[in-house]
Design a protein around this motif. Structure first.
Motif, PDB file in Angstrom:
ATOM      1  N   SER A 212       0.543  -1.047  -0.248  1.00  0.00           N
ATOM      2  CA  SER A 212       0.121  -0.112  -0.185  1.00  0.00           C
ATOM      3  C   SER A 212       0.629   1.914  -0.501  1.00  0.00           C
ATOM      4  O   SER A 212       1.747   0.946   0.609  1.00  0.00           O
TER       5      SER A 212
ATOM      6  N   LEU B 227      -3.052   5.434  -2.580  1.00  0.00           N
ATOM      7  CA  LEU B 227      -3.784   6.317  -1.333  1.00  0.00           C
ATOM      8  C   LEU B 227      -3.794   7.792  -1.242  1.00  0.00           C
ATOM      9  O   LEU B 227      -2.528   7.982  -0.989  1.00  0.00           O
TER      10      LEU B 227
ATOM     11  N   ARG C 106      -6.894   4.002  -4.811  1.00  0.00           N
ATOM     12  CA  ARG C 106      -8.022   3.155  -4.006  1.00  0.00           C
ATOM     13  C   ARG C 106      -8.418   4.585  -3.523  1.00  0.00           C
ATOM     14  O   ARG C 106      -8.940   5.204  -2.664  1.00  0.00           O
TER      15      ARG C 106
ATOM     16  N   HIS D  85      -9.692  -0.958   4.447  1.00  0.00           N
ATOM     17  CA  HIS D  85     -10.667  -1.721   3.091  1.00  0.00           C
ATOM     18  C   HIS D  85     -11.740  -0.292   2.636  1.00  0.00           C
ATOM     19  O   HIS D  85     -12.216  -0.331   1.506  1.00  0.00           O
TER      20      HIS D  85
ATOM     21  N   GLU E  83     -11.321   1.502  -0.396  1.00  0.00           N
ATOM     22  CA  GLU E  83     -12.135   1.218  -1.441  1.00  0.00           C
ATOM     23  C   GLU E  83     -13.974   1.225  -1.769  1.00  0.00           C
ATOM     24  O   GLU E  83     -14.575   1.131  -2.987  1.00  0.00           O
TER      25      GLU E  83
END
Length: 669
Positions: free
Chosen positions: A87, A124, A153, A192, A195
């Motif tokens: 990530s 992200l 994301r 999560h 998303e």
């Protein structure tokens, strides 16, 4: 909907750009260390515009990608969710040209990641709108978003004002809250949530992947709760040990116990004089029946000699009796001590009081027996005085008679044959010898028996007096155990912090030290669920410490340390409780529960100001709102909460100390 996601973590690279972003990164690193986070899998890299990222990013990727990463995380209590995923979070201040910088940094960073690890990173982008961005106006963010930024994301934005126009006090508060949000988006199942927000936002009207988040939560301390419960447990155990008991030991019970342990005065008497010592000497009683006249002087002399020797023997017998007390007294001491210890060990609840009552009853019984022996001694002494006076008179009389009685020589008695006028007087005196001689022997024999009984009684009384001293000393030892326990109880009470009761449950407000988390007090209502009967706990505690009886002989203040260790072990199940359990412990106060939930839900408003008046009806309806609850047992709390006009999702977490409330608003641009 409930998401059951284990608290696994991904390798995460956090790049911070700008002073506020770097401050958030530093606060996040400190929080990671303080909360024992998965530091082995997460790297925070401050990035300056224009500098080469290859070396910095490569070093960070190498640190979080060792071959034994799963084992390293496991040693820290974490799990690696996926060995092939990574990530990337880009944390940026909203400043002029930030959009172009974001495009460049994302491209460079993803290229370095692919070149160094050969994998694609899920990205992200988080925008931080501090005071500088506010002064520049909302157009600054629009300028940033106009750049062709590609993130998988989505993009998050949060600033000083929430959607209702309520404002954080300063950038320090925003920094603290952002650090906690970053924690949720990296090491909890809430990672999560972006998303899910992107998917929901795209379903609305093809809107941009920009959304905002807000966060609130509850935190409780199992360690503090365990310590508080341990003190409560210790206080209960000591209170039960020291409790007064209404049971009173009766004289009949003491008498039965003395009989079963052969500790009655008659049992002591067996040890004092041997069988042959108990018998008076053989005074010549039968010799007075028909003695020859010339034998009378010898019989009198023998009688007085036996009495004299017996007097000397009685002095020795008294010394022997005192010496022979050692064995029964030693046995009595051991029996008393064993009984006191057994009382404490058989049932420690009220054991100190019960043992003291029993010893007090023993003292009362000793006093009664001493009084009884004193009365017997008084009677024996009166009889002995009477017999002594009688003996004195008879002995004096016999000596006078013996002075006038012919000597035992044969010449004297041969001469009497020539003096018949003396025969009547001698015959009369002879008859008196036959009467008074046996009386003197019987009197001496009876006096000797009384003297022996007096020796036995006096020695038994001495034994009882020593038993009184032994019992009092044992009473003091038991009382000392009680005083030691009282001292421990008072010491523990002085150490016990003042805690709010469940009925007056006041939640502490979030502070700069705790960020957005509300600190929960000790859930006192859960104590009864963790321990059994208070009486059973007191008995178990005494058995686990080896029994209270052992402290009668040797008081050991270290019992306090042993009890504290036992309390911690006994309440180790506190760590199985959760923040939800702590919240539910006062669910009977429904109004307080609802008020606390409304307070937390309001505090979690997304941190971006939205002017609802400028939105059309369709935009207001399609706001993409989500409320996510994350924590161990999250669904259980959700069942007690009121229904909301937005989507509710729950994530189970292995984190038992925190419960997070995160609100999402999509469709911001």
């Amino acid at each position: 909907m409930t998401q059951n996601e284990p608290d696994g973590v991904l390798r995460t690279l956090i790049a911070t750009v700008g002073p506020l972003a770097q401050a958030v990164g530093e606060a996040y690193v400190e929080q990671m260390a303080a909360w024992n986070g998965p530091e082995a899998a997460i790297a925070v890299v401050p990035v300056a515009q224009g500098e080469s990222l290859d070396t910095t990013i490569s070093q960070a990727l190498t640190r979080i990608s060792p071959p034994n990463l799963a084992a390293m995380l496991s040693a820290q209590g974490w799990a690696l969710s996926s060995a092939t995923d990574l990530s990337l979070i880009l944390l940026m201040d909203v400043v002029p040209d930030a959009g172009e910088t974001a495009v460049t940094l994302l491209a460079q960073t993803t290229a370095v990641i692919y070149r160094h690890l050969g994998i694609e990173a899920a990205s992200l982008l988080i925008w931080l709108a501090g005071e500088t961005a506010e002064m520049a106006g909302p157009e600054l963010l629009s300028t940033c978003l106009s750049s062709p930024i590609h993130v998988t994301r989505g993009m998050v934005v949060w600033g000083l004002c929430n959607e209702a126009g309520l404002r954080l006090p300063d950038e320090a508060a925003l920094c603290s809250l952002s650090s906690h949000l970053l924690w949720c988006l990296t090491v909890t199942p809430l990672r999560h949530l972006p998303e899910q927000a992107v998917v929901q936002n795209s379903q609305l009207s093809g809107g941009s992947p920009l959304f905002s988040l807000g966060l609130a939560g509850w935190q409780w301390s199992p360690a503090a709760t365990q310590a508080a419960f341990a003190r409560r447990w210790l206080d209960s155990v000591l209170a039960h040990w020291l409790s007064a008991t209404p049971e009173i030991t009766t004289s009949a019970e003491i008498t039965a116990w003395l009989q079963s342990h052969a500790l009655r005065p008659d049992d002591f008497a067996v040890f004092l004089l041997k069988e042959e010592e108990r018998q008076p000497p053989p005074f010549p009683t039968e010799a007075w029946r028909m003695p020859w006249p010339w034998e009378i002087e010898a019989i009198v002399t023998e009688t007085l000699f036996v009495a004299s020797v017996d007097g000397e023997n009685l002095v020795a017998y008294q010394e022997f009796a005192c010496l022979r007390l050692a064995e029964p007294l030693q046995r009595a001491t051991a029996a008393l001590q064993k009984q006191a210890q057994m009382i404490l060990d058989e049932n420690p609840v009220g054991g100190i009081s019960r043992a003291c009552n029993w010893l007090h009853a023993c003292l009362a019984e000793w006093d009664r027996l001493i009084e009884q022996l004193l009365d017997q001694e008084e009677n024996l002494k009166e009889n002995l005085a009477y017999l002594g006076s009688q003996h004195g008179q008879q002995e004096q009389q016999m000596k006078q008679w013996l002075a006038a009685w012919p000597p035992a020589r044969w010449q004297s008695w041969l001469a009497l044959t020539l003096r018949p006028w003396r025969w009547p007087a001698l015959a009369w005196r002879y008859r008196q010898w036959q009467t008074n001689g046996p009386q003197l022997s019987r009197l001496l024999k009876r006096r000797s028996a009384i003297q022996r009984q007096l020796i036995i009684n006096q020695t038994m009384r001495q034994a009882l007096v020593e038993l009184v001293q032994i019992t009092r000393r044992l009473y003091s030892q038991v009382d000392e155990v009680g005083q030691m326990l009282q001292y421990l109880a008072a010491e523990m009470v002085s150490q016990q912090p003042v805690t709010s009761s469940v009925q007056a449950y006041e939640l502490n407000r979030a502070s700069p030290d705790t960020g957005p988390l509300v600190q929960l007090p000790v859930p006192e209502a859960l104590y009864e669920q963790l321990v059994g009967s208070a009486t059973a706990e007191a008995v178990m505690a005494a058995n686990a410490c080896g029994g209270l009886g052992q402290h009668v002989c040797l008081p050991d203040e270290k019992i306090g340390d042993a009890l504290q260790r036992l309390a911690v072990q006994r309440l180790a199940s506190v760590w199985q409780l959760t923040a939800v359990d702590a919240l539910l412990s006062w669910k009977e106060d429904a109004d307080q529960m609802q008020a606390s939930w409304q307070e937390a839900w309001a505090a979690a408003r997304p941190l971006w100001r939205v002017d609802e008046t400028r939105l059309d009806e369709a935009a207001r309806a399609q706001n993409g709102r989500i409320t996510a609850l994350c924590g161990a047992g999250a669904p259980a709390l959700g069942q007690l909460l009121p229904e909301l006009d937005e989507a509710m999702v729950y994530w189970e977490s292995a984190d038992r100390e925190h419960f997070w409330v995160v609100r999402v608003r999509a469709g911001l641009g």
